[in-house]
Design an enzyme around this catalytic site. Structure first.
Site, short mmCIF file in Angstrom:
data_model
loop_
_atom_site.label_atom_id
_atom_site.label_comp_id
_atom_site.label_asym_id
_atom_site.label_seq_id
_atom_site.Cartn_x
_atom_site.Cartn_y
_atom_site.Cartn_z
N CYS A 128 4.13 -4.80 -3.94
CA CYS A 128 3.08 -4.57 -2.95
C CYS A 128 2.38 -5.87 -2.58
CB CYS A 128 2.10 -3.51 -3.46
SG CYS A 128 1.01 -2.85 -2.17
N HIS A 183 5.89 0.53 -4.35
CA HIS A 183 5.49 0.62 -5.76
C HIS A 183 6.59 1.35 -6.53
CE1 HIS A 183 1.30 -0.83 -5.67
NE2 HIS A 183 1.27 -0.35 -4.44
N GLU A 205 7.42 1.20 -9.51
CA GLU A 205 7.01 1.59 -10.86
C GLU A 205 6.63 3.07 -10.93
OE1 GLU A 205 3.13 0.07 -8.93
OE2 GLU A 205 5.29 -0.36 -8.85
#
Length: 589
Positions: A396, A527, A529
């Protein structure tokens, strides 16, 4: 006389998890672990978090107060516990999984303004509690695939006794009445403190916590006894007697070596079997195939790799919870333990500072964030990783900083983001068109970013395409700024490749330096993750950790003129990765 209600034993079961004595006892991890155990018994489980704060969502909350904001596939900004739920259940949840007092009151007030209460005096009971109940019971409806859950686990935030939590506890009590006592289970997490001077475990705080719960009308069916050591049988018997809970329902949960050990701890204490019996659920043995393989990787790593997380909020690791768990999962994919070095981004502003902070790490991760503080330090860390050929992954804001650093390297010395310097002459990162009213203060700040899952197309043969094993992917997003397309050609002169875009080619989603220029230098506007699972590591994180391992082993085994030591390093990496045993990851992560 009122008619007695009849309830089906085959209805969706509801488990409510509350907490007492103190906060941060691990309600979310307890609930997640129980969900994992029931899933491993073949049940379809979904989960929900009830948060008693007045914010509509955590999207505008300070990371130092709240920790990370977890974004779901449908674009909801939710509590970090929802991330635990997704990782332990290995399934995507929706915005329904997080309910706040702010949402409930906003809905009730909107209904009152529309006249839906037909002139009633709007009160906490029944109007607020009815709205809470409707959101709890909505979780038992069919999911996107049309399947109804067997079990809904609802975590009630806060601590018993808090004023803010009372409407949620009252709603949970009423749900038991509405759906039938045989279909509801109350699990209470309480602290059993150890007093070192006297060498005693004290049960009185738990007794008082249960008494407070009873005053609300809830009798817990089981107790999670949190302590730094085992609670002996004699104390379990005492707690069972004083709290009117079966001894089998008094579960000792000492601190575990890893959060992924908690399901084993609960199972060894018999919690899942007790819940299944009490709710009349089908009794199947726990299938430990997947979770057992995970625990083997957690506790028997073949290598250790050190990753620097260069962030603005490193004083509170929960601000990067999904990032750290995704890094660890990337380690599991490579049979390696990931040690995280927490580096305040300010420390890397100078070349000497970056060398001191990053000189002993095997990889550098630049996570997301907002605001100008620490940005020059992030740029310094990126510059260090680029020059020293240290593997780097940007997320990001990390991508935006990579683009700024690349632009400055080709002569755009004052290149910057419109977020940090609105009057910059080279805004290589610009405000997205639909966000300009928000930045100008003419629209709401909360819930207005580019949120949720969006597709991307990856360049053929790119580093990211090889990592994903696909040229079409989908990732979750949370941002207001984008790469300014007017600067793409000039930035490309630095060697930085725009290797992934939105399907229409307008929005830059991935950038990288090709493999012949850098061993691994990748950044994404997304993102990733948020989609990583401990049992299904995200491919970008797995590839990043693999590159960090190679970097470490090349430092250990320098290349000789015949390439023999390079071959030895490759053999060692191949053995440590052992990727054939890792569950395949689809293109969406």
């Amino acid at each position: 006389m009122p008619q007695s209600r009849t309830h089906s034993r085959t209805a969706t079961k509801h488990i409510f998890v509350s907490g007492g004595v103190a906060s941060s006892l691990g309600k979310g991890l307890t609930a997640s672990s129980l969900g994992q155990l029931l899933t491993a018994r073949g049940m379809r489980v979904t989960m929900q978090k009830l948060d008693p704060y007045l914010n509509v969502d955590p999207g505008t909350m300070n990371p130092f107060q709240h920790g990370e904001v977890f974004v779901t596939e449908d674009g909801a900004e939710t509590d970090l516990d929802v991330g635990h739920y997704e990782r332990f259940l290995d399934r995507d949840l929706s915005g329904q999984a997080n309910v706040t007092t702010g949402q409930v009151y906003s809905t009730v007030i909107a209904k009152e303004r529309r006249g839906e209460y037909l002139g009633d005096t709007v009160q906490v009971i029944p109007h607020i509690t009815d709205e809470i109940k409707s959101r709890i019971l909505a979780m038992s409806g069919p999911d996107l695939q049309g399947h109804r859950p067997d079990v809904v686990i609802t975590e009630i935030g806060g601590t018993v006794g808090d004023i803010e939590s009372q409407p949620f506890l009252e709603a949970a009590r009423q749900v038991r009445h509405d759906v039938g006592r045989d279909n509801v289970f109350f699990l209470h997490v309480s602290l059993v403190p150890y007093l070192a001077p006297s060498g005693e475990l004290k049960t009185k705080p738990t007794q008082h916590s249960v008494a407070a719960l009873r005053n609300i009308g809830i009798q817990p069916d089981a107790l999670i006894l949190r302590c730094d050591r085992e609670v002996p049988p004699a104390l379990k018997n005492k707690i069972a007697l004083m709290c009117d809970v079966d001894v089998d329902g008094c579960i000792s949960t000492p601190d575990a070596p890893s959060i992924y050990d908690i399901p084993k701890v609960l199972h060894s204490e018999g919690l899942d079997a007790y819940v299944v019996r009490q709710l009349g659920l089908p009794f199947r043995d726990v299938d430990w195939t997947v979770w057992g393989n995970l625990l083997e990787r957690v506790h028997q790593p073949r290598e250790t790799v050190r990753i620097a997380l260069v962030g603005k909020y490193v004083d509170l690791p929960d601000a990067y919870l999904s990032v750290t768990e995704a890094l660890r999962a990337g380690g599991f994919a490579n049979r390696s333990k990931v040690e995280i070095s927490w580096v305040p981004s300010d420390a890397c502003e100078t070349e000497a500072g970056a060398q001191a902070a990053l000189g002993d790490v095997d990889g550098v991760l630049i996570p997301g964030g907002f605001g100008i503080r620490g940005i020059e330090g992030k740029l310094g860390a990126i510059r260090y990783a680029r020059h020293r050929k240290t593997p780097l992954l940007g997320l990001c804001l990390g991508l935006q900083c990579v683009v700024i650093e690349a632009a400055r390297s080709v002569g755009l010395d004052d290149a910057n983001s419109a977020e940090f310097e609105p009057e910059t002459t080279h805004p290589v990162i610009s405000t997205m068109a639909d966000q300009e009213d928000v930045i100008a203060g003419e629209a709401d700040l909360g819930g207005t970013m580019r949120l949720g899952a969006y597709p991307a197309v990856l360049a053929k043969g790119s580093v990211v395409a090889r990592a994903y094993g696909s040229e079409e992917v989908s990732e979750r997003h949370r941002h207001r700024y984008e790469v300014n397309n007017a600067y793409r050609d000039r930035i490309a002169k630095s060697g930085l490749r725009f290797s992934g875009t939105s399907p229409d080619g307008h929005l830059v989603e991935f950038v990288e330096y090709p493999a012949d220029q850098h061993p691994f230098f990748v950044a994404t506007q997304a993102h990733p993750e948020l989609k990583s699972r401990p049992t299904r590591p995200h491919p970008l994180f797995a590839a990043f950790v693999d590159a960090a391992l190679r970097h470490k082993l090349e430092e250990r085994l320098p290349v000789d003129v015949h390439g023999e030591e390079r071959a030895a390093a490759d053999d060692e990496i191949a053995e440590s990765a052992d990727r054939d045993e890792v569950a395949s990851v689809d293109s969406a992560g």
